[in-house]
Design a protein around this motif. Structure first.
Motif, PDB file in Angstrom:
ATOM      1  N   ASP A 106       0.851  -1.188   0.000  1.00 37.65           N
ATOM      2  CA  ASP A 106       0.000   0.000   0.000  1.00 37.65           C
ATOM      3  C   ASP A 106       0.888   1.240   0.000  1.00 37.65           C
ATOM      4  O   ASP A 106       0.953   1.984   0.970  1.00 37.65           O
ATOM      5  N   THR A 107       1.577   1.446  -1.092  1.00 43.31           N
ATOM      6  CA  THR A 107       2.523   2.564  -1.185  1.00 43.31           C
ATOM      7  C   THR A 107       1.807   3.894  -1.289  1.00 43.31           C
ATOM      8  O   THR A 107       2.230   4.896  -0.707  1.00 43.31           O
ATOM      9  N   GLY A 108       0.708   3.934  -2.044  1.00 46.60           N
ATOM     10  CA  GLY A 108      -0.053   5.172  -2.172  1.00 46.60           C
ATOM     11  C   GLY A 108       0.779   6.266  -2.806  1.00 46.60           C
ATOM     12  O   GLY A 108       1.444   6.053  -3.821  1.00 46.60           O
ATOM     13  N   HIS A 145       5.446   0.919   1.134  1.00 49.80           N
ATOM     14  CA  HIS A 145       4.707   0.693   2.374  1.00 49.80           C
ATOM     15  C   HIS A 145       3.846  -0.565   2.252  1.00 49.80           C
ATOM     16  O   HIS A 145       3.493  -1.001   1.157  1.00 49.80           O
ATOM     17  N   PHE A 146       3.533  -1.121   3.434  1.00 47.94           N
ATOM     18  CA  PHE A 146       2.644  -2.276   3.503  1.00 47.94           C
ATOM     19  C   PHE A 146       1.548  -1.982   4.523  1.00 47.94           C
ATOM     20  O   PHE A 146       1.775  -1.291   5.514  1.00 47.94           O
ATOM     21  N   ALA A 147       0.367  -2.508   4.237  1.00 53.54           N
ATOM     22  CA  ALA A 147      -0.766  -2.331   5.144  1.00 53.54           C
ATOM     23  C   ALA A 147      -1.241  -3.707   5.612  1.00 53.54           C
ATOM     24  O   ALA A 147      -1.042  -4.712   4.934  1.00 53.54           O
ATOM     25  N   VAL A 176      -9.924  -6.556  13.681  1.00 55.77           N
ATOM     26  CA  VAL A 176      -9.728  -6.020  15.035  1.00 55.77           C
ATOM     27  C   VAL A 176      -8.668  -4.916  15.064  1.00 55.77           C
ATOM     28  O   VAL A 176      -8.581  -4.166  16.038  1.00 55.77           O
ATOM     29  N   ALA A 177      -7.860  -4.822  13.991  1.00 55.89           N
ATOM     30  CA  ALA A 177      -6.845  -3.772  13.959  1.00 55.89           C
ATOM     31  C   ALA A 177      -6.343  -3.579  12.533  1.00 55.89           C
ATOM     32  O   ALA A 177      -6.338  -4.506  11.722  1.00 55.89           O
ATOM     33  N   ARG A 178      -5.904  -2.364  12.260  1.00 57.26           N
ATOM     34  CA  ARG A 178      -5.285  -2.024  10.985  1.00 57.26           C
ATOM     35  C   ARG A 178      -3.970  -1.302  11.268  1.00 57.26           C
ATOM     36  O   ARG A 178      -3.827  -0.630  12.300  1.00 57.26           O
ATOM     37  N   ALA A 179      -3.024  -1.422  10.338  1.00 59.98           N
ATOM     38  CA  ALA A 179      -1.750  -0.722  10.517  1.00 59.98           C
ATOM     39  C   ALA A 179      -1.055  -0.591   9.165  1.00 59.98           C
ATOM     40  O   ALA A 179      -1.380  -1.307   8.205  1.00 59.98           O
ATOM     41  N   ARG A 180      -0.079   0.293   9.120  1.00 60.37           N
ATOM     42  CA  ARG A 180       0.672   0.553   7.892  1.00 60.37           C
ATOM     43  C   ARG A 180       2.096   0.909   8.270  1.00 60.37           C
ATOM     44  O   ARG A 180       2.336   1.667   9.208  1.00 60.37           O
ATOM     45  N   ALA A 181       3.088   0.362   7.538  1.00 59.44           N
ATOM     46  CA  ALA A 181       4.491   0.631   7.850  1.00 59.44           C
ATOM     47  C   ALA A 181       5.349   0.352   6.610  1.00 59.44           C
ATOM     48  O   ALA A 181       4.838  -0.061   5.562  1.00 59.44           O
TER      49      ALA A 181
END
Length: 245
Positions: free
Chosen positions: A198-200, A206-208, A218-223
């Motif tokens: 998920d570079t956008g 980036h990864f999501a 239950v959770a979302r994140a991006r790094a």
């Protein structure tokens, strides 16, 4: 190896503008170097493209590998003697906490090791792990230069005595992902780390992650890496489900 000498002769420390590398090593470790070339290698990034007399690439990576092993051995012995009632699982977890990447990065930063790095890569492009890598390389260099006994003394004095608190470390979480997975397995929950690129609009990759339990997010994140994104999502899930976990 002349490029080594010319660089490190003019290299400046954050601590002082007149401190040479051998003076810095003595200040940091308490020992005057016998073979300064080993420490020069410990601060050389492969981007420099340097090679030794045998044609091998010169970089800190081999010393980092060695330093990691020496550090782990010294810490293992310390914990073994310090906590005689600890079983294998406890000792392994405590060692992992002390030599965690986060902790080693903190040590490298406190020592100001990045100021000695010889690299063609702008320092702002390095991640935090460069600090821990250089610290491990320093330990490896010290071992080759001074032997195990003095290296152990350095680690005990500058790492264990200064940074290690067994009681505080017992409650420290080093991997929320491990805790999350263990909880799911124990409670027979079906979980899924739905990880995707998920570079956008970012130039950096980036990864999501969509973290699910029984098909419920239950959770979302991006790094910037899959590992970091999954750990961040696990941490968010841990606090969201803390009353159950």
């Amino acid at each position: 190896m002349n490029r080594f000498r010319s660089f490190f002769t003019s290299s400046k420390s954050q601590a002082t503008t007149t401190e040479s590398l051998d003076q810095a090593i003595k200040r940091l470790t308490g020992y005057k170097p016998k073979d300064l070339t080993i420490y020069q290698t410990a601060f050389t990034h492969k981007s420099m493209g340097l090679k030794n007399e045998k044609g091998h690439v010169v970089s800190y990576e081999r010393l980092e590998f060695l330093g990691d092993a020496i550090l782990s051995a010294v810490i293992a012995e310390y914990i073994y003697n310090e906590v005689p009632q600890g079983d294998e699982g406890y000792l392994t977890k405590m060692r992992s906490k002390i030599v965690s990447r986060e902790h080693l990065n903190e040590l490298g930063q406190d020592f100001g090791l990045l100021s000695f790095a010889m690299t063609q890569v702008p320092q702002k492009h390095f991640g935090n792990n460069i600090h821990g890598n250089l610290f491990e390389a320093l330990v490896g260099a010290l071992y080759l230069d001074k032997g195990y006994k003095l290296t152990k003394r350095f680690i005990c004095k500058r790492v264990v005595d200064t940074y290690v608190d067994i009681e505080k470390l017992e409650g420290k979480v080093i991997s929320y992902k491990s805790i999350f997975i263990e909880w799911c397995q124990k409670n027979k929950k079906i979980f899924d780390f739905n990880t995707y690129e998920d570079t956008g609009v970012n130039e950096v990759r980036h990864f999501a992650v969509r973290l699910k339990i029984d098909d419920r997010i239950v959770a979302r994140a991006r790094a910037t890496s899959k590992k970091k994104a999954e750990e961040k999502a696990s941490k968010r899930a841990y606090f969201a489900l803390q009353d159950k976990m």
